[in-house]
Enzyme design. Structure first.
Site, PDB file in Angstrom:
ATOM      1  N   GLY A  46      39.316  46.072  18.567  1.00  0.00           N
ATOM      2  CA  GLY A  46      39.049  45.737  20.168  1.00  0.00           C
ATOM      3  C   GLY A  46      38.943  47.471  21.040  1.00  0.00           C
ATOM      4  N   SER A  52      41.463  51.797  26.312  1.00  0.00           N
ATOM      5  CA  SER A  52      42.841  51.944  26.097  1.00  0.00           C
ATOM      6  C   SER A  52      42.834  53.218  25.468  1.00  0.00           C
ATOM      7  CB  SER A  52      42.878  50.748  25.368  1.00  0.00           C
ATOM      8  OG  SER A  52      42.235  50.323  24.510  1.00  0.00           O
ATOM      9  N   ASP A  71      35.382  47.247  16.918  1.00  0.00           N
ATOM     10  CA  ASP A  71      34.812  47.123  17.869  1.00  0.00           C
ATOM     11  C   ASP A  71      33.277  46.548  17.253  1.00  0.00           C
ATOM     12  OD1 ASP A  71      33.644  45.081  19.830  1.00  0.00           O
ATOM     13  OD2 ASP A  71      35.320  45.579  21.169  1.00  0.00           O
ATOM     14  N   HIS A 144      40.035  37.158  21.019  1.00  0.00           N
ATOM     15  CA  HIS A 144      41.692  36.402  21.078  1.00  0.00           C
ATOM     16  C   HIS A 144      41.478  35.243  20.898  1.00  0.00           C
ATOM     17  CE1 HIS A 144      42.536  40.260  23.275  1.00  0.00           C
ATOM     18  NE2 HIS A 144      43.504  39.384  24.085  1.00  0.00           N
ATOM     19  N   HIS A 169      48.138  43.393  22.286  1.00  0.00           N
ATOM     20  CA  HIS A 169      48.007  42.843  23.836  1.00  0.00           C
ATOM     21  C   HIS A 169      48.081  40.969  23.691  1.00  0.00           C
ATOM     22  CE1 HIS A 169      46.207  43.776  27.459  1.00  0.00           C
ATOM     23  NE2 HIS A 169      46.975  44.471  27.785  1.00  0.00           N
TER      24      HIS A 169
HETATM   25  C1  LIG Z   1      39.973  42.773  24.976  1.00  0.00           C
HETATM   26  S1  LIG Z   1      38.541  43.470  24.525  1.00  0.00           S
HETATM   27  C2  LIG Z   1      39.140  45.502  24.535  1.00  0.00           C
HETATM   28  C3  LIG Z   1      39.783  46.034  25.348  1.00  0.00           C
HETATM   29  C4  LIG Z   1      39.979  47.701  25.261  1.00  0.00           C
HETATM   30  N1  LIG Z   1      41.367  47.187  24.112  1.00  0.00           N
HETATM   31  C5  LIG Z   1      40.589  47.734  26.410  1.00  0.00           C
HETATM   32  O1  LIG Z   1      41.815  47.888  26.753  1.00  0.00           O
HETATM   33  O2  LIG Z   1      39.953  48.914  27.190  1.00  0.00           O
HETATM   34  C6  LIG Z   1      37.997  43.160  22.834  1.00  0.00           C
HETATM   35  C7  LIG Z   1      37.056  43.630  22.336  1.00  0.00           C
HETATM   36  O3  LIG Z   1      36.595  42.785  21.177  1.00  0.00           O
HETATM   37  C8  LIG Z   1      35.952  43.389  20.048  1.00  0.00           C
HETATM   38  N2  LIG Z   1      35.588  42.372  19.460  1.00  0.00           N
HETATM   39  C9  LIG Z   1      35.914  40.514  19.471  1.00  0.00           C
HETATM   40  N3  LIG Z   1      35.797  39.952  17.915  1.00  0.00           N
HETATM   41  C10 LIG Z   1      35.710  40.943  16.874  1.00  0.00           C
HETATM   42  C11 LIG Z   1      35.251  41.230  16.082  1.00  0.00           C
HETATM   43  N4  LIG Z   1      35.536  40.281  15.482  1.00  0.00           N
HETATM   44  N5  LIG Z   1      35.562  42.233  15.285  1.00  0.00           N
HETATM   45  C12 LIG Z   1      35.045  43.344  15.863  1.00  0.00           C
HETATM   46  N6  LIG Z   1      35.641  43.765  17.743  1.00  0.00           N
HETATM   47  C13 LIG Z   1      35.897  42.658  18.240  1.00  0.00           C
HETATM   48  C14 LIG Z   1      34.796  42.804  21.610  1.00  0.00           C
HETATM   49  O4  LIG Z   1      33.879  43.266  21.255  1.00  0.00           O
HETATM   50  C15 LIG Z   1      35.751  43.099  22.709  1.00  0.00           C
HETATM   51  O5  LIG Z   1      35.269  44.901  23.191  1.00  0.00           O
END
Ligand SMILES: C[S@@+](CC[C@H](N)C(=O)[O-])C[C@H]1O[C@@H](n2cnc3c(N)ncnc32)[C@H](O)[C@@H]1O
Length: 220
Positions: A46, A52, A71, A144, A169
């Site tokens: 993510g 992060s 991601d 999530h 998280h």
């Molecule tokens: C909550 S955000 C991450 C925030 C980041 N860690 C930060 O603190 O700035 C969740 C990310 O997970 C990615 N994501 C969701 N499901 C995914 C998957 N199955 N495979 C890869 N990436 C995924 C989304 O595209 C999104 O950018």
């Protein structure tokens, strides 16, 4: 609040980056990354726009090491148009879908962390299927929903090495505080496996240390 000891230049970049990482939780991530990175690579599930990744990558700049961040850059459900965490500026105008990769690249380049932070672009499930490298720190902050959280649990925590840490998280034991999957489908099963022991908590962030088994061994 835990004071941050992320170097001042990086703190500015972390604060300016788009994302969902409160400063006290970022500081926790940074401290654990600094402790663990000398033992092997860190991996984040993510990336979003790299906020992060700056906290973890900052630790890699200080102590050496590499941070992989995965991601597909198409956003989670809650990032799509009409949802709470949608940001119109992150839509690819030609394709009409989310694309956080260009913003991530700019964020990491501006922070001067291109040597430390390596983007892996694809679905977490696809990458985990082929992954074989022991991890000193795993940070799970991807999809999530129930299915993505279960897939991340199946795919990643068993790659944490003995003594390494699993950081999760958005762990909300109380439904009033937020969604359940990171709690029910990652945090609880990790503890129930007997392979992890909780060692730190800040906000919705939980840090579990691998206290039995080794990287690649199945959990529980
Ligand atoms: C909550 S955000 C991450 C925030 C980041 N860690 C930060 O603190 O700035 C969740 C990310 O997970 C990615 N994501 C969701 N499901 C995914 C998957 N199955 N495979 C890869 N990436 C995924 C989304 O595209 C999104 O950018």
């Amino acid at each position: 609040m835990i004071p941050s000891d992320l170097p001042a230049d990086l703190l500015e970049h972390a604060r300016a980056a788009k994302g969902f990482m409160p400063e006290d939780e970022g500081a926790l991530l940074h401290r654990w990354a600094r402790d663990r990175l000398p033992h092997g690579p860190a991996l984040e599930v993510g990336t979003y726009c790299g906020k992060s990744a700056i906290w973890i990558g900052g630790a890699a700049r200080e102590v050496g090491g590499t941070v992989f961040t995965i991601d597909h850059h198409r956003g989670s459900e809650e990032n799509q148009a009409g949802w709470e965490h949608h940001d119109d500026t992150l839509v690819d105008p030609a394709l009409g879908v989310m694309d956080t990769l260009p913003t991530f690249r700019r964020t990491i380049a501006d922070a001067g962390l291109e040597e430390q932070v390596v983007a892996v672009v694809g679905r977490s499930e696809t990458v985990s299927r082929w992954w074989r490298t022991p991890l000193s720190l795993l940070f799970v902050d991807g999809g999530h929903g129930v299915e993505p959280a279960r897939a991340d649990f199946r795919g990643w925590p068993h790659w944490v090495m003995a003594g390494g840490v699993l950081v999760i998280h958005d762990v909300f034991p109380d439904t009033a505080d937020g969604g359940r999957p990171p709690y029910e489908d990652i945090y609880l099963p990790a503890l129930a496996s007997g392979a992890f022991t909780e060692v730190d908590v800040v906000g919705s962030m939980r840090v579990l240390r691998r206290t039995s088994g080794n990287a690649g061994d199945p959990l529980g």
